[in-house]
Motif scaffolding. Structure first.
Motif, PDB file in Angstrom:
ATOM      1  N   ILE A  94      -2.307  -8.358  -4.595  1.00  0.00           N
ATOM      2  CA  ILE A  94      -1.385  -8.262  -5.796  1.00  0.00           C
ATOM      3  C   ILE A  94      -0.109  -9.150  -5.144  1.00  0.00           C
ATOM      4  CG2 ILE A  94      -1.890  -6.440  -7.036  1.00  0.00           C
ATOM      5  CD1 ILE A  94      -2.792  -5.807  -4.103  1.00  0.00           C
ATOM      6  N   TYR A 142       4.956  -1.228  -0.171  1.00  0.00           N
ATOM      7  CA  TYR A 142       4.242   0.059  -0.946  1.00  0.00           C
ATOM      8  C   TYR A 142       4.733   0.954  -0.090  1.00  0.00           C
ATOM      9  CZ  TYR A 142       1.192  -2.468  -3.937  1.00  0.00           C
ATOM     10  OH  TYR A 142       0.548  -3.255  -4.755  1.00  0.00           O
ATOM     11  N   SER A 189     -10.383  -0.500   1.309  1.00  0.00           N
ATOM     12  CA  SER A 189      -9.421   0.029   0.027  1.00  0.00           C
ATOM     13  C   SER A 189      -8.172  -0.190   0.269  1.00  0.00           C
ATOM     14  CB  SER A 189      -9.926   1.573  -0.198  1.00  0.00           C
ATOM     15  OG  SER A 189      -9.075   2.387   0.870  1.00  0.00           O
ATOM     16  N   LEU A 212      -7.584  -4.063  -0.344  1.00  0.00           N
ATOM     17  CA  LEU A 212      -8.140  -4.828  -1.669  1.00  0.00           C
ATOM     18  C   LEU A 212      -7.210  -3.858  -2.924  1.00  0.00           C
ATOM     19  CD1 LEU A 212     -11.998  -4.609  -1.570  1.00  0.00           C
ATOM     20  CD2 LEU A 212     -10.528  -6.720  -1.497  1.00  0.00           C
ATOM     21  N   VAL A 213      -7.234  -2.626  -2.660  1.00  0.00           N
ATOM     22  CA  VAL A 213      -6.468  -1.941  -3.660  1.00  0.00           C
ATOM     23  C   VAL A 213      -5.229  -1.067  -3.018  1.00  0.00           C
ATOM     24  CG1 VAL A 213      -8.173  -1.970  -5.590  1.00  0.00           C
ATOM     25  CG2 VAL A 213      -8.281  -0.234  -3.552  1.00  0.00           C
ATOM     26  N   GLY A 237      -2.763  -0.419  -4.119  1.00  0.00           N
ATOM     27  CA  GLY A 237      -1.959   0.320  -5.437  1.00  0.00           C
ATOM     28  C   GLY A 237      -2.769   1.458  -5.755  1.00  0.00           C
ATOM     29  N   MET A 238      -3.750   1.665  -5.319  1.00  0.00           N
ATOM     30  CA  MET A 238      -4.601   2.900  -5.797  1.00  0.00           C
ATOM     31  C   MET A 238      -3.761   4.064  -5.637  1.00  0.00           C
ATOM     32  SD  MET A 238      -8.347   3.786  -5.071  1.00  0.00           S
ATOM     33  CE  MET A 238      -8.359   4.438  -3.455  1.00  0.00           C
ATOM     34  N   PRO A 239      -3.740   5.202  -6.391  1.00  0.00           N
ATOM     35  CA  PRO A 239      -3.051   6.308  -6.651  1.00  0.00           C
ATOM     36  C   PRO A 239      -3.189   7.025  -5.204  1.00  0.00           C
ATOM     37  CG  PRO A 239      -4.044   6.397  -8.494  1.00  0.00           C
ATOM     38  CD  PRO A 239      -4.591   5.064  -7.834  1.00  0.00           C
ATOM     39  N   LEU A 267      -2.280   9.805  -4.153  1.00  0.00           N
ATOM     40  CA  LEU A 267      -3.041  11.218  -3.998  1.00  0.00           C
ATOM     41  C   LEU A 267      -4.487  11.169  -3.627  1.00  0.00           C
ATOM     42  CD1 LEU A 267      -2.435  14.337  -5.337  1.00  0.00           C
ATOM     43  CD2 LEU A 267      -3.773  13.185  -7.201  1.00  0.00           C
ATOM     44  N   LEU A 268      -5.146  10.304  -4.446  1.00  0.00           N
ATOM     45  CA  LEU A 268      -6.575  10.239  -4.125  1.00  0.00           C
ATOM     46  C   LEU A 268      -6.699  10.066  -2.335  1.00  0.00           C
ATOM     47  CD1 LEU A 268      -9.154  10.092  -5.311  1.00  0.00           C
ATOM     48  CD2 LEU A 268      -9.131   7.603  -5.686  1.00  0.00           C
ATOM     49  N   ILE A 303      -8.656  12.419   0.003  1.00  0.00           N
ATOM     50  CA  ILE A 303      -9.905  11.988   0.797  1.00  0.00           C
ATOM     51  C   ILE A 303      -9.994  12.322   2.145  1.00  0.00           C
ATOM     52  CG2 ILE A 303     -11.047   9.960   1.388  1.00  0.00           C
ATOM     53  CD1 ILE A 303     -10.900   9.003  -1.291  1.00  0.00           C
TER      54      ILE A 303
END
Lengths: 226, 487
Positions: A3, A61, A176, A179-180, A182-184, A186-187, A191
């Motif tokens: 991104i 981020y 993760s 790749l991501v 920006g994933m929330p 919180l998740l 985890i």
């Protein structure tokens, strides 16, 4: 898709760290001393924390700094501490019944990395990915996953199974982050917490195994078949 | 308008409070009634939610809670099995006097297990759904190992390690699904089922398939679909009987709900045939493996565990066929299986205590020594193999009917043949237990079973019989409506 646009310095930094994490998994694969496994796992987790932090820095981020700190604290320090304590309590220093010699398992591991690379490359072609870093992240993610499974298959000690599972989880986390990112957040926090709970559950069950089943090796657990 | 948020909050708070009370008061008898009261309340709440569920997906609780007709149905199955298992647990755990000092822990764990299962189907975020499923595994592993015998601990360990490794694959799949979405929605978006479905048509085919297959294998491990079923017969046979009923009748449905939700993402991506066929193949394979192991099984609860594998196979086939008829059959099958499998595990638990063995070859002349429990158990066996006039006959027939119209009609024939094989094998085992030779003089059972042991069997059998004779038309309408709504 990545991104944010990465400069050459950032790209090489990410690549270096991701490869480093992969190398640590080979350290785990090559040694049969449980203590070394745990140290390699801790080093791998700190590397992943560094990846999180640098992605937070280059991709802006800020919440990733928190994730990085928690990764270092829990995955890099607390989980290894728990597993080490378990190793001491069970008084098992090394894996006595490996299926393969370290050299053969490393060759198998290398084959798995090549396979992962091929899968990731194909995926990269199908997705028209222009960034090599995404392919590298996928490769590391799949490789760690497969190496974790390989460790669980080749070894029979309960502790080795826990560590194999942790390597798998580390692989997913590494992938993760790149790749991501920006994933929330919180998740990711949940985890980490979930992983902690599951390792504690494993620890309790391993101790039950020792007292009530008299063995912690899956070779000894053969009462239930058919 | 029903206030669903309040209902759901009550659904979670009541068991949580009960757990705290049980652990704080440490009174065995109090704990068993407290657990019973909790389960009655939970059953009432799930029934209320089911009756009032709107005919479209309802998102509440700051976007974290999703209530759909299928979700409410699965939730109702949890409430139902929890109630039956709680009634039965009182009778069963009293047969284990050595566990009495730890009884409050057992009931707290059982209520905790129910609580995790009441959370999972309502999660709107696939990642949180995954975590909830992981927690069901952790809590139930301790229930499986509760009796602390070597076999129980072995089963609990295998359960935890195999399912965690499988679920790790599912997590990878979820992350790849999210990654696919970033190509469309940008780097940060809310991870919800609806969002994933919305972006699916624009996600490249390869990535969508890879993500789906990973989640299918991952949650398939939790459902116990072959060839990832290896933990299931151990875990389902070694735990206390009420726990086996909850594992089999409630938990497996939830994991299957997860698979169906991921399948719906592939459906909206326009690759419905591939996803359905993958699920179907795993279902057929499960049915085959279950059939082979049931034929030569001697452990009573192990046979029932393989029967769970069979029924998960049937459900996977039902959802795999797709189409409104097979879907309705699968939903009907879910509730029938939940009740019937509970009944079977209760019967097996009673007989295992009475004859003090887990092997069917040692349980002889069951009907003579235990006319009521034995008869209920036998009727349950007839029902669970899909023979008329019980509910499972209707639901399996509906799935078969739906399958003929599906793109994979071959599976109908395979399924029918395997079901006949399993029926024969089951009846053979029961024939030996009922008309087999007399037990040795020192093996004649003397245990008196209380009403707590047989009442839940009645409560499970009667609805299965009624649902076999009469399929309420309202229920049919509900299934059609559930089919139209995204799960």
């Amino acid at each position: 898709m990545l991104i944010f646009h990465l400069g050459p310095l950032a790209t090489s930094l990410f690549s270096l760290l991701a490869i480093l994490a992969l190398v640590f998994s080979f350290v785990m694969l090559a040694s049969h001393w449980l203590k070394n496994h745990v140290y390699a796992f801790a080093a791998e987790s700190w590397t992943i924390a560094a990846i999180s932090a640098s992605i937070g820095y280059y991709g802006h981020y800020p919440e990733l700094y928190i994730i990085a700190a928690l990764t270092a604290l829990f995955r890099g320090t607390f989980l290894p501490y728990l597993v080490l304590r378990l190793v001491k309590r069970l008084d098992i220093r090394r894996e006595f019944t490996p299926l393969l010699k370290p050299s053969s398992s490393m060759i198998l591991g290398a084959a798995l990395v090549i396979f992962s690379y091929e899968v990731s490359r194909q995926l990269g072609v199908a997705l028209h990915l222009t960034d090599n870093i995404a392919v590298l992240a996928l490769t590391c993610m799949f490789s760690l996953k497969l190496i974790g499974f390989l460790m669980m298959i080749l070894r029979s000690e309960a502790i080795s199974h826990i560590l194999g599972l942790l390597v798998i989880e580390n692989g997913i986390f590494l992938g993760s982050q790149i790749l991501v990112p920006g994933m929330p957040a919180l998740l990711e926090l949940v985890i980490i917490f979930d992983l902690l709970t599951i390792v504690m559950a494993f620890g309790m069950l391993v101790r039950f195994l020792q007292t009530h089943a008299g063995t912690t090796s899956s070779r000894g657990l053969q009462k239930l078949v058919g | 308008m029903v206030n669903f948020a309040a209902l759901i909050a009550a659904l979670w708070i009541i068991p949580a409070v009960a757990i705290i009370l049980m652990l704080a008061l440490r009174r065995p008898h109090l704990a068993e009634y407290l657990n019973l009261l909790t389960s009655i309340a939970v059953f009432g709440l799930t029934l209320t939610i089911l009756v009032a569920v709107p005919d479209k997906a309802l998102v509440t609780g700051a976007q974290y809670i999703l209530l759909t007709p299928l979700g409410a149905w699965v939730l109702f199955c949890v409430g139902l099995v929890y109630l039956l298992a709680s009634i039965y647990a009182i009778g069963y755990m009293r047969l284990l006097p050595e566990e009495k000092p730890r009884l409050h822990k057992y009931y707290a764990l059982q209520a905790g297990f129910a609580l995790t299962m009441l959370i999972a189907p309502l999660m709107n975020n696939p990642g949180i759904f995954w975590i909830a499923i992981d927690f069901t595994t952790i809590v139930s592993a301790f229930l499986v190992g509760f009796e602390k015998e070597a076999e129980c601990i072995e089963a609990a360990w295998k359960y935890l390690i195999v399912v965690s490794a499988g679920l790790a694959l599912a997590l990878l799949g979820i992350i790849l699904f999210y990654w696919g979405g970033t190509f469309v929605l940008g780097p940060t978006y809310a991870l919800t089922w609806a969002n994933l479905r919305e972006v699916a048509p624009k996600v490249p085919e390869t990535l969508l398939f890879l993500s789906f297959l990973l989640t299918l294998v991952g949650f398939g491990t939790k459902v116990g679909l072959a060839p990832m079923h290896t933990w299931l017969p151990d875990a389902h046979s070694e735990g206390p009987a009420p726990v086996s009923a909850m594992l089999s009748g409630a938990l497996l449905n939830i994991a299957l709900l997860g698979i169906y939700r991921f399948l719906s993402i592939v459906d909206s991506g326009g690759y419905s045939l591939m996803g359905h066929t993958a699920l179907l193949v795993l279902g057929v394979l499960s049915l085959f493996v279950a059939g082979m192991f049931i034929v030569r099984q001697d452990g009573a609860k192990r046979m029932l565990a393989y029967s769970s594998l069979e029924h998960m196979g049937v459900l996977a086939i039902g959802f795999g066929f797709g189409g409104p008829i097979a879907f309705a059959g699968a939903m009907y099958h879910m509730v029938n299986h939940s009740m019937n499998k509970s009944l079977m595990f209760f019967g097996a638990g009673n007989m295992m205590r009475a004859y003090d063995t887990k092997y069917m070859s040692k349980m002889r002349q069951v009907l003579r020594y235990y006319p009521v429990t034995g008869a209920l158990w036998l009727l349950g066996a007839v029902a669970i193999t899909g023979a008329p006039p019980f509910g499972l006959f209707l639901s399996e027939l509906t799935i078969l009917r739906g399958g003929i119209l599906s793109p994979n009609p071959w599976a109908v024939w395979v399924m029918a043949i395997l079901l006949i094989l399993i029926f024969t094998a089951f009846m053979n085992h029961f024939r030996r237990m009922i008309w087999g030779p007399e037990p040795e003089p020192d093996e004649v059972p003397t245990l008196k079973l209380s009403l707590w042991n047989s009442l839940p069997m009645w409560l499970a059998l009667i609805p299965v019989l009624v649902l076999g004779l009469w399929w309420p038309s309202g229920l049919w309408g509900f299934f059609q409506q559930a089919f139209m709504v995204q799960p």
